[in-house]
Design an enzyme around this catalytic site. Sequence first.
Site, PDB file in Angstrom:
ATOM      1  N   CYS A   1     -10.063  -6.406  -6.395  1.00 21.59           N
ATOM      2  CA  CYS A   1      -9.194  -5.769  -7.389  1.00 21.59           C
ATOM      3  C   CYS A   1      -8.272  -4.740  -6.750  1.00 21.59           C
ATOM      4  O   CYS A   1      -7.094  -4.625  -7.114  1.00 21.59           O
ATOM      5  CB  CYS A   1     -10.039  -5.092  -8.462  1.00 21.59           C
ATOM      6  N   THR A   2      -8.806  -3.995  -5.803  1.00 26.31           N
ATOM      7  CA  THR A   2      -7.993  -2.969  -5.142  1.00 26.31           C
ATOM      8  C   THR A   2      -6.823  -3.608  -4.401  1.00 26.31           C
ATOM      9  O   THR A   2      -5.684  -3.112  -4.470  1.00 26.31           O
ATOM     10  CB  THR A   2      -8.858  -2.149  -4.167  1.00 26.31           C
TER      11      THR A   2
END
Length: 227
Positions: free
Chosen positions: A46-47
């Site tokens: 996600c990052t």
Amino acid sequence: MTALRLGSVAPDFEAQSTEGKIRFHSWMNGSWTILFSHPDDFTPVCTTEFCEIARCTDEFHKRGVKVIGLSINDVNSHQSWVKDIEAIAGHEVTFPILADPDRKIATQYDMLDALDPTNVDALGNPLTVRDVFVIDPRNIIRLKLSYPASTGRNFNEILRIIDSLQLVDQQSVTTPANWEPGQNVIIHPSVSDEQASKQFPGFTQVRPYLRYTHDPINRKLVTRYPG
């Protein structure tokens, strides 16, 4: 819950976000919009995705597209995570991230993971999958993509899809496999040969149902995707 299909009206909702309370349709305000979900804050895949979106901000702006993220975390978690994203990406996060701790929006948009039994929070509740909704200025869903939690999204492809959708909305054409702006397009089957000769002079007919013409817009400012 009625299944969301291409052509469905994107459900409206009100939720807190990193930019305050948002009423979704009012926030869209007649703009193209990308709504995307992610499983959890402070997770590696996600990052990388949020970093990429932050880097692509100018590309979305060129296309008049608003971007908004969502996960089941609360606003405080999102705001803390944004600091990491900005430090890693070297770009400011200029789009809101919706808080959906009660999974109300995730349920409306059928974003919850029913396939992977390991994709759950500490209480055993399902997390959101990596969904992407492209919504047009009429609030109509034009694209749905679902990625498993383990696989990061390809934002070059999402930009390419936006370019295609915006082109075909303006012209009587469709876009072939692997198309990018500036490349040849296909004349829509609803256009007769007589009409095509006037609208797309010099078009090439490979088969009666397959007719190519040049990109009628050829938006040179967006022919290169970031990467």
